[in-house]
Design an enzyme around this catalytic site. Structure first.
Site, PDB file in Angstrom:
ATOM      1  N   ASP A   1     -23.671 -53.918 -26.585  1.00 32.10           N
ATOM      2  CA  ASP A   1     -24.415 -53.828 -26.360  1.00 32.10           C
ATOM      3  C   ASP A   1     -25.835 -53.843 -27.900  1.00 32.10           C
ATOM      4  O   ASP A   1     -24.895 -53.636 -28.803  1.00 32.10           O
ATOM      5  CB  ASP A   1     -24.628 -52.369 -26.235  1.00 32.10           C
ATOM      6  CG  ASP A   1     -23.720 -52.122 -24.791  1.00 32.10           C
ATOM      7  OD1 ASP A   1     -23.688 -53.256 -23.907  1.00 32.10           O
ATOM      8  OD2 ASP A   1     -24.015 -51.022 -24.544  1.00 32.10           O
TER       9      ASP A   1
ATOM     10  N   HIS B   1     -20.400 -52.693 -29.802  1.00 29.81           N
ATOM     11  CA  HIS B   1     -21.851 -52.675 -30.280  1.00 29.81           C
ATOM     12  C   HIS B   1     -21.837 -53.666 -31.616  1.00 29.81           C
ATOM     13  O   HIS B   1     -21.205 -53.476 -32.046  1.00 29.81           O
ATOM     14  CB  HIS B   1     -21.950 -50.830 -30.146  1.00 29.81           C
ATOM     15  CG  HIS B   1     -22.047 -50.527 -28.985  1.00 29.81           C
ATOM     16  ND1 HIS B   1     -20.356 -49.455 -28.582  1.00 29.81           N
ATOM     17  CD2 HIS B   1     -23.583 -49.650 -27.993  1.00 29.81           C
ATOM     18  CE1 HIS B   1     -21.323 -49.298 -27.327  1.00 29.81           C
ATOM     19  NE2 HIS B   1     -22.074 -49.084 -27.040  1.00 29.81           N
TER      20      HIS B   1
END
Length: 253
Positions: free
Chosen positions: A64, A209
């Protein structure tokens, strides 16, 4: 002229039994047909992909991104070094500000998924605001030359039945995860590696992430990939993972 019919009680019972058996058989067949339908269907309820039954020893590493640019480039370099493909879920507002990195993600052969535009919790927004956010995200990705983003990760990871229905109307399928690296907490490289390697199995979707706030991800990623290769796992995109595989999903109430 009047006609009278004499009803045979035994024959009636016989025919009722035959009709009942036929009805039960048809019902079973119908239920089996429903069970074999695609998990992307909203009947009997909306579903979100969180892993697949995969016998090819494949894992999907997903990243992400909603903030920063340094960590994203470092992560891309690690993936390229080891020849691993992944899926990047991008906040469109971030993508709009960093077209050069988006281009590199595509050029390196990775898959891009959407996280909407403003990275707001969809479960706290009205339907109209979700629609506007998704529409704005689509406009950004279209401008960047990314014409189709089949998968969407709900911003903040939160979603419900109403969110899934709106997302589905935009042609997206929600992808959650089955293994959480917890790298966003910056618990230490060793802890991130442990969170993945102790829990990941073939068919899992791993949450990572690449925002600058996840400062230890790139270092942990190096070790995770080394472990994957040692254990015979191959890193693939979400599209590759779900292709010809049995998708596991969870119904959202």
């Amino acid at each position: 002229m009047k006609f009278f019919y004499i009803l045979d009680g035994k024959k009636i019972k016989k025919w009722l039994l035959i009709i009942s058996i036929a009805f039960v058989t048809a019902s079973i067949f119908y239920i089996q047909q429903l069970a074999s339908e695609s998990v992307f269907s909203t009947d009997p309820g909306p579903k979100a992909i969180y892993k697949v039954e995969n016998k090819k020893n494949e894992l999907a590493l997903t990243f992400d991104i909603s903030w920063g640019e340094t960590n994203a480039l470092t992560v891309l370099n690690v993936l390229k070094k080891h020849g691993v493909k992944a899926t990047f879920f991008l906040s469109a507002s971030w993508a709009e500000r960093h077209p050069r990195i988006v281009k590199k993600i595509v050029e390196d052969g990775h898959e891009i998924g959407s996280m909407g535009y403003e990275y707001k919790n969809y479960t706290e927004l009205e339907r109209g605001k979700i629609i506007r956010d998704l529409a704005q995200a689509k406009k950004v990705f279209d401008t960047l030359g990314i014409k189709h983003t089949p998968f969407l990760r709900a911003p903040t990871g939160n979603f419900n039945k109403n969110v899934l229905k709106v997302v589905h109307s935009f042609g997206h399928t929600v992808v959650h995860w089955s293994v959480d690296s917890k790298d966003w907490l910056n618990p230490g490289v060793h802890a991130i590696v442990e969170n993945v390697t102790k829990n990941a199995k073939s068919g899992d979707i791993v949450l990572l992430h690449a925002s600058d706030s996840a400062k230890q991800t790139a270092s942990a990623l190096e070790q995770i990939i080394i472990w994957m290769k040692k254990e015979g796992y191959r890193g693939v995109t979400i599209s590759d993972l779900v292709n010809n595989a049995h998708i596991k999903s969870k119904e959202i109430k």
